[in-house]
Design a protein around this motif. Structure first.
Motif: not given
Ligand SMILES: C[S@@+](CC[C@H](N)C(=O)[O-])C[C@H]1O[C@@H](n2cnc3c(N)ncnc32)[C@H](O)[C@@H]1O
Length: 221
Positions: A142, A145, A175, A178-180, A198, A202, A211, A215
C-alpha cells in the motif's frame, strides 16, 4: 503455489522461526559465483524496461547486488535505496561509489510502514528477495502504491533457495487489492520476475484509505 519441493521445505522451516531481515553480517553470501550464474542482475533489471530518465526506488538492496546495474541504466534518472539495515546501505554505497555512481539516495527505514517519500515520486520500484522478509507485506505494498506514480511499475524478483520466496499467485493476491495489475511475469524453477503496474483505481477501500490525498485515486468499494 511454491514452485519446488525444496522451496516448500525452506518456507516451512522459516515459518517456525518468524520474519526477520537477512543479516548484514552475511551480506557477502549474497554475492557468490553460483548466484552470478543463475541470477544475472542485467536480466532482472531488463524486465523493468527503463528508458534511463526515471526515478527508481529499490527496497531492500542489501549490499547492492542489483543496485549497480540499476544505477547504470539511469544515466539521466535517479536511484533511491531504502533498507531497514543501515549497514546494508553502507555496503551498497561502497559498491556504487566504486562503480562511479555518486548521485544515489540512501534511506534507512521499515518498508512495512509508510515510506518517507512524497506521493507519486517514483516511476518504478524494485524488490529482490525482500517482500517475504517484511512483517506487514500489505502495508508495504500500500505504501508503494502511494509513492509510485499512476502507471508506475512495481517489479519483484523472487528466487529459489530464499526461504521467504513468494509465488506469482501470492504476489498477485498481495498487490491487486492495493491497486496494481499484473503486467508481465517471467517464471522459472529458479526465479520469478514479476512486474505490476499501479492503476489509478484501487479494488479495496482499505487501500484507498492509505493512499495520499494528492493521488488521483478514485473509486471506493
Ligand atoms: C535477502 S536480502 C536481499 C538483498 C538484495 N535485494 C539482493 O537480492 O541481494 C533482503 C534485504 O531486505 C532488507 N529488508 C528486510 N526486511 C526489510 C524491511 N522490513 N524494510 C526494509 N528493508 C528490509 C534486508 O535488510 C536486506 O538488505
Amino acid at each position: 503455489m511454491t514452485t519446488t519441493f525444496l522451496d516448500s521445505v525452506l518456507r516451512r522451516t522459516r515459518a517456525g522461526i518468524g520474519t526477520f531481515p537477512y543479516p548484514h553480517q552475511a551480506a557477502a553470501l549474497l554475492d557468490n559465483p553460483w548466484r552470478r550464474k543463475v541470477e544475472k542482475p542485467a536480466h532482472s533489471i531488463d524486465v523493468i524496461e527503463l528508458a534511463g530518465t526515471e526515478h527508481v526506488l529499490e527496497i531492500g538492496p542489501g549490499a547492492g547486488y542489483f543496485s549497480v546495474e540499476l544505477a547504470s541504466r539511469l544515466p539521466t534518472g535517479k536511484l533511491d535505496l531504502f533498507d531497514i539495515q543501515p549497514q546494508m546501505l553502507a555496503k551498497a554505497r561502497r559498491k556504487l561509489e566504486v562503480a562511479g555512481h555518486h548521485d544515489v539516495g540512501y534511506t534507512a527505514g521499515q518498508a512495512g510502514a509508510p515510506l518517507p517519500f512524497p506521493a507519486g515520486t517514483f516511476d518504478a520500484a524494485f524488490l529482490a528477495e525482500v517482500i517475504g522478509e517484511v512483517p506487514d507485506k500489505q502495508a508495504c505494498v500500500r505504501s508503494l502504491a502511494v509513492v509510485l506514480k499512476p502507471g508506475g511499475k512495481l517489479v519483484f524478483h523472487e528466487a529459489f533457495l530464499d526461504p521467504d520466496r513468494l509465488s506469482v499467485a501470492e504476489l498477485r493476491a498481495l498487490c491487486e487489492p492495493a491497486g496494481f495489475i499484473l503486467d508481465r511475469a517471467e517464471r522459472s524453477r529458479w526465479k520469478d520476475i514479476v512486474r505490476f503496474r499501479r492503476t489509478t483505481v484501487s479494488r479495496s477501500s482499505k487501500a484507498i484509505t492509505n493512499l495520499d490525498d494528492t493521488n488521483t485515486v478514485i473509486q471506493k468499494g
